[in-house]
Write an enzyme that holds these catalytic residues in place. Structure first.
Site, short mmCIF file in Angstrom:
data_model
loop_
_atom_site.label_atom_id
_atom_site.label_comp_id
_atom_site.label_asym_id
_atom_site.label_seq_id
_atom_site.Cartn_x
_atom_site.Cartn_y
_atom_site.Cartn_z
N LEU A 100 -60.88 67.74 -87.96
CA LEU A 100 -59.71 67.79 -87.46
C LEU A 100 -59.53 68.72 -86.35
O LEU A 100 -60.13 69.72 -86.76
CB LEU A 100 -58.52 67.83 -88.70
CG LEU A 100 -58.64 66.86 -89.93
CD1 LEU A 100 -57.53 67.10 -90.75
CD2 LEU A 100 -58.21 65.37 -88.98
N ASP A 101 -58.74 68.44 -85.58
CA ASP A 101 -58.56 69.60 -84.49
C ASP A 101 -57.91 70.62 -84.88
O ASP A 101 -57.13 70.46 -86.07
CB ASP A 101 -57.79 68.98 -83.18
CG ASP A 101 -58.35 68.05 -82.08
OD1 ASP A 101 -59.87 67.97 -82.43
OD2 ASP A 101 -58.04 67.13 -81.63
N ARG A 102 -57.59 71.97 -84.48
CA ARG A 102 -57.25 73.07 -84.89
C ARG A 102 -55.58 72.68 -85.04
O ARG A 102 -55.12 73.16 -86.16
CB ARG A 102 -57.20 74.18 -84.03
CG ARG A 102 -56.36 75.41 -84.20
CD ARG A 102 -56.67 76.56 -83.27
NE ARG A 102 -56.12 77.79 -83.77
CZ ARG A 102 -56.74 78.95 -83.25
NH1 ARG A 102 -57.91 79.18 -82.61
NH2 ARG A 102 -56.40 79.86 -83.88
N ARG B 233 -55.50 61.63 -79.06
CA ARG B 233 -54.94 62.21 -78.06
C ARG B 233 -55.14 61.43 -76.80
O ARG B 233 -54.33 61.34 -75.89
CB ARG B 233 -55.51 63.72 -78.00
CG ARG B 233 -55.17 64.38 -79.29
CD ARG B 233 -55.94 65.63 -79.37
NE ARG B 233 -55.62 66.58 -78.15
CZ ARG B 233 -56.11 67.83 -78.16
NH1 ARG B 233 -57.18 68.17 -78.75
NH2 ARG B 233 -55.67 68.52 -77.16
#
Length: 227
Positions: free
Chosen positions: A55-57, A157
């Site tokens: 998962l992205d930050r 995104r």
């Protein structure tokens, strides 16, 4: 940073509610990361659990960890085979005309000295498919449920920005990065099938920063509906 809440636990798997702002790997500039929490997340097991996916930050919510190498291999194969059901919630910066749809935009990685790397739609890129439906609108923004069929880097995104025509609120790479402290994306639910065992099923609580923007948590029936 506080220890992540545990959403699911058994002998071979953990699902945690990853906080927004917590990267999986230690940043080059220093600071906290999930790596700092792995010893606690052993929970009396001998090994540190290992993240199965990424998962992205900025992304909060369900993150699957495997408690042994065999489980890690099986779970990774399930993601690769697209048998894992993933449900994300995102707030996009705009009003979406349609109620639901499927975005099919292949993605490719590009890099420049000036801007660093990012993912872009490209005909010769890797196939990427995201199913989505509109849940609510408020003050020119839309709460959207995303169900990615593939798992490409930054898929939701880019698909929000280029497929829906409205980037995720707060996204500094694919949007303008304004009006939110983070990219407003949340891994709301995760289901991982297992041979001979009940599936791993986890749901993460609705984020407080989503609620602060005037949105309410979808009800359970909405979360579990395939449409």
């Amino acid at each position: 940073m506080s220890v992540p809440a545990i959403l699911f636990e058994d002998g071979e798997a953990l699902v945690i509610d990853k906080p927004a702002g917590l990267p999986l790997d230690a940043p080059r500039t220093g600071g906290p990361s999930l790596n700092d929490q792995l010893e606690y997340l052993r929970l009396n097991f001998q090994r540190d659990p290992a993240p199965v996916h990424r998962l992205d930050r900025d992304t909060s919510g369900c993150l699957l960890l495997a408690r042994n190498p065999k489980a890690l291999k099986r779970f990774a194969a399930a993601f690769e085979a697209r048998t894992v059901e993933k449900v994300y919630l995102g707030i996009v910066d705009g009003v979406i005309a349609q109620d639901a749809g499927t975005i099919e935009l292949a993605l490719s990685k590009v890099s420049t000295m000036k801007d660093g790397w990012r993912m872009i739609p490209a005909r010769k890129g890797k196939p990427a498919i995201t199913h989505w439906c509109k849940l609510a609108e408020h003050e020119g923004r839309t709460l959207v449920e995303f169900r990615p069929e593939t798992g490409r880097t930054h898929q939701i995104r880019v698909h929000a920005a280029s497929g829906l025509g409205a980037a995720l609120l707060g996204d500094p790479v694919y949007g303008d990065g304004n009006n939110a402290a983070r990219t407003m994306l949340h891994a709301a639910a995760l289901t991982v099938p297992r041979d001979g065992k009940p599936p791993i099923v986890a749901q993460a609580p609705f984020p407080e920063d989503f609620a602060a923007l005037g949105f309410a948590a979808p009800d359970a029936a909405q979360q579990n509906d395939d449409g």
